[in-house]
Motif scaffolding. Structure first.
Motif, short mmCIF file in Angstrom:
data_model
loop_
_atom_site.label_atom_id
_atom_site.label_comp_id
_atom_site.label_asym_id
_atom_site.label_seq_id
_atom_site.Cartn_x
_atom_site.Cartn_y
_atom_site.Cartn_z
N GLU A 115 -68.29 37.89 -18.60
CA GLU A 115 -68.10 36.25 -18.49
C GLU A 115 -69.00 35.17 -18.52
O GLU A 115 -69.38 34.12 -18.83
N LEU A 116 -69.83 35.27 -16.58
CA LEU A 116 -70.38 34.73 -16.37
C LEU A 116 -71.78 34.79 -17.36
O LEU A 116 -72.50 33.37 -17.71
N LYS A 117 -72.42 35.59 -17.56
CA LYS A 117 -73.52 36.35 -18.82
C LYS A 117 -72.92 35.05 -19.91
O LYS A 117 -73.87 34.14 -20.25
N ASP A 118 -71.84 35.07 -21.22
CA ASP A 118 -71.99 34.92 -22.26
C ASP A 118 -72.18 33.10 -21.97
O ASP A 118 -72.35 32.13 -22.92
N CYS A 119 -71.45 32.81 -20.71
CA CYS A 119 -71.30 31.54 -20.39
C CYS A 119 -72.54 30.80 -20.13
O CYS A 119 -73.08 29.83 -20.67
N ARG A 120 -73.07 31.76 -19.47
CA ARG A 120 -74.87 31.23 -19.25
C ARG A 120 -75.71 30.94 -20.50
O ARG A 120 -76.27 30.21 -21.15
N SER A 121 -75.35 31.80 -21.16
CA SER A 121 -76.26 32.14 -22.57
C SER A 121 -76.18 30.80 -23.72
O SER A 121 -77.21 30.55 -24.50
N LYS A 122 -75.32 30.93 -23.47
CA LYS A 122 -74.18 29.67 -24.40
C LYS A 122 -75.93 27.93 -23.48
O LYS A 122 -75.34 27.30 -24.43
N PHE A 123 -75.48 28.01 -22.45
CA PHE A 123 -75.74 27.06 -22.43
C PHE A 123 -77.58 26.72 -22.35
O PHE A 123 -77.88 25.57 -23.03
N ALA A 124 -77.59 28.05 -22.53
CA ALA A 124 -78.96 27.63 -22.49
C ALA A 124 -79.76 27.83 -24.14
O ALA A 124 -80.80 27.35 -24.40
N HIS A 125 -78.48 28.00 -25.31
CA HIS A 125 -78.60 28.35 -26.44
C HIS A 125 -78.41 26.24 -26.71
O HIS A 125 -79.22 26.26 -27.74
N LYS A 126 -78.11 26.06 -26.05
CA LYS A 126 -77.54 24.37 -26.41
C LYS A 126 -78.68 23.85 -25.96
O LYS A 126 -79.46 23.00 -26.88
N SER A 127 -79.70 23.99 -24.69
CA SER A 127 -80.77 24.11 -24.30
C SER A 127 -82.17 23.83 -25.39
O SER A 127 -83.09 23.06 -25.48
N ARG A 128 -82.25 24.76 -26.13
CA ARG A 128 -83.01 25.45 -27.17
C ARG A 128 -82.41 24.44 -28.09
O ARG A 128 -83.84 24.29 -28.89
N GLN A 129 -81.61 24.14 -28.46
CA GLN A 129 -81.30 23.24 -29.70
C GLN A 129 -81.26 21.82 -29.48
O GLN A 129 -81.95 21.13 -30.64
N ARG A 130 -81.86 21.35 -28.41
CA ARG A 130 -81.78 20.03 -28.13
C ARG A 130 -83.58 19.88 -28.11
O ARG A 130 -84.05 18.72 -28.15
N ARG A 131 -83.95 21.00 -28.24
CA ARG A 131 -85.74 20.54 -28.69
C ARG A 131 -86.50 20.14 -29.16
O ARG A 131 -85.68 20.60 -30.52
N ILE A 132 -87.46 19.19 -29.25
CA ILE A 132 -87.35 18.34 -30.27
C ILE A 132 -88.95 18.84 -30.59
O ILE A 132 -89.51 19.01 -30.03
N GLU A 133 -89.60 19.23 -31.66
CA GLU A 133 -90.82 20.17 -31.80
C GLU A 133 -91.50 19.52 -33.48
O GLU A 133 -90.66 18.80 -34.05
#
Length: 53
Positions: A34-52
């Motif tokens: 569960e912690l791994k799944d939760c952590r991946s959700k945070f990592a996924h959101k931070s990648r979505q916020r990047r503006i290229e």
């Protein structure tokens, strides 16, 4: 949430609870998954916020 996790330590008291090593392994495997799944959700959101550009 952290308090509840700390309270899991109370389950280690074998005077009050019975459990096998396998049950302990399953418990912590489920928590870690569960912690791994939760952590991946945070990592996924931070990648979505990047503006290229």
């Amino acid at each position: 949430m952290l308090k509840e996790i700390a309270l899991l330590g109370n389950l280690s008291n074998q005077r009050n609870y019975e459990y096998s090593d396998t049950e302990v392994q399953k418990l912590f495997a489920a928590i870690e998954a569960e912690l791994k799944d939760c952590r991946s959700k945070f990592a996924h959101k931070s990648r979505q916020r990047r503006i290229e550009f």
